[in-house]
Design a protein around this motif. Structure first.
Motif, PDB file in Angstrom:
ATOM      1  N   LYS A  79     -22.206   1.953 -30.347  1.00 18.79           N
ATOM      2  CA  LYS A  79     -22.619   2.053 -32.056  1.00 18.79           C
ATOM      3  C   LYS A  79     -24.031   2.276 -32.042  1.00 18.79           C
ATOM      4  O   LYS A  79     -24.446   3.041 -32.844  1.00 18.79           O
ATOM      5  N   CYS A  80     -24.744   1.559 -31.015  1.00 18.89           N
ATOM      6  CA  CYS A  80     -26.238   1.667 -31.365  1.00 18.89           C
ATOM      7  C   CYS A  80     -26.622   3.113 -30.766  1.00 18.89           C
ATOM      8  O   CYS A  80     -27.424   3.782 -31.198  1.00 18.89           O
ATOM      9  N   LEU A  81     -26.005   3.623 -29.863  1.00 19.04           N
ATOM     10  CA  LEU A  81     -26.227   4.630 -29.003  1.00 19.04           C
ATOM     11  C   LEU A  81     -26.028   5.756 -30.032  1.00 19.04           C
ATOM     12  O   LEU A  81     -26.901   6.771 -30.198  1.00 19.04           O
ATOM     13  N   HIS A  82     -24.957   5.771 -30.688  1.00 23.90           N
ATOM     14  CA  HIS A  82     -24.856   6.723 -31.743  1.00 23.90           C
ATOM     15  C   HIS A  82     -25.849   6.732 -32.971  1.00 23.90           C
ATOM     16  O   HIS A  82     -25.847   7.704 -33.510  1.00 23.90           O
ATOM     17  N   ALA A  83     -26.051   5.550 -33.181  1.00 27.18           N
ATOM     18  CA  ALA A  83     -27.016   5.375 -34.558  1.00 27.18           C
ATOM     19  C   ALA A  83     -28.217   5.907 -34.003  1.00 27.18           C
ATOM     20  O   ALA A  83     -28.739   6.592 -34.799  1.00 27.18           O
ATOM     21  N   TYR A  84     -28.555   5.739 -32.985  1.00 27.56           N
ATOM     22  CA  TYR A  84     -29.776   6.378 -32.253  1.00 27.56           C
ATOM     23  C   TYR A  84     -29.947   8.006 -32.300  1.00 27.56           C
ATOM     24  O   TYR A  84     -30.772   8.529 -32.807  1.00 27.56           O
ATOM     25  N   ALA A  88     -32.115  10.470 -34.467  1.00 30.44           N
ATOM     26  CA  ALA A  88     -32.921  11.316 -33.745  1.00 30.44           C
ATOM     27  C   ALA A  88     -32.623  12.814 -34.204  1.00 30.44           C
ATOM     28  O   ALA A  88     -33.285  13.612 -34.295  1.00 30.44           O
ATOM     29  N   ALA A  89     -31.306  13.183 -34.584  1.00 29.51           N
ATOM     30  CA  ALA A  89     -31.045  14.278 -35.106  1.00 29.51           C
ATOM     31  C   ALA A  89     -31.592  14.656 -36.250  1.00 29.51           C
ATOM     32  O   ALA A  89     -31.952  15.501 -36.615  1.00 29.51           O
ATOM     33  N   ARG A  90     -31.602  13.525 -37.254  1.00 27.97           N
ATOM     34  CA  ARG A  90     -32.249  13.617 -38.470  1.00 27.97           C
ATOM     35  C   ARG A  90     -33.693  13.814 -38.530  1.00 27.97           C
ATOM     36  O   ARG A  90     -34.562  14.446 -39.316  1.00 27.97           O
TER      37      ARG A  90
END
Ligand SMILES: [Zn+2]
Length: 92
Positions: A79-84, A88-90
């Motif tokens: 979850k945190c990995l995806h949030a990061y 980062a993409a944003r």
């Protein structure tokens, strides 16, 4: 004379053993860290890294990893990995 030497030998061995055990037992908060799994550094004895998303410390042995610009980031969960990755993409 031999008995005295033996007593001194045993005494010095016991003293060093006791000192060694006392040294590892003296660390306060160690039990707390064991209860709160992966909430603090050195809970498992291995390396720990800070999750940049939620800020908790995770063992590098069980963390979710992400390589970025030659360095490896460690996350406590997918979850945190995806949030990061999302943030980062944003940003870019
Ligand atoms: Zn996290």
């Amino acid at each position: 004379v031999d008995t005295v030497f033996l007593v001194i030998l045993v005494w010095s061995v016991l003293r060093s053993v006791r000192g060694f055990m006392g040294g590892s037992r003296r660390n306060p908060g160690r039990r707390v860290r064991q209860d709160a799994r992966s909430a603090g550094p050195s809970s498992t004895g291995g390396n720990t890294a800070r999750d940049p998303v939620c800020g908790m410390f995770v063992s590098t042995e069980v963390s979710h990893r992400l390589s970025e610009n030659g360095k490896v980031l460690h996350f406590c969960s997918e979850k945190c990995l995806h949030a990061y990755q999302k943030s980062a993409a944003r940003a870019s």
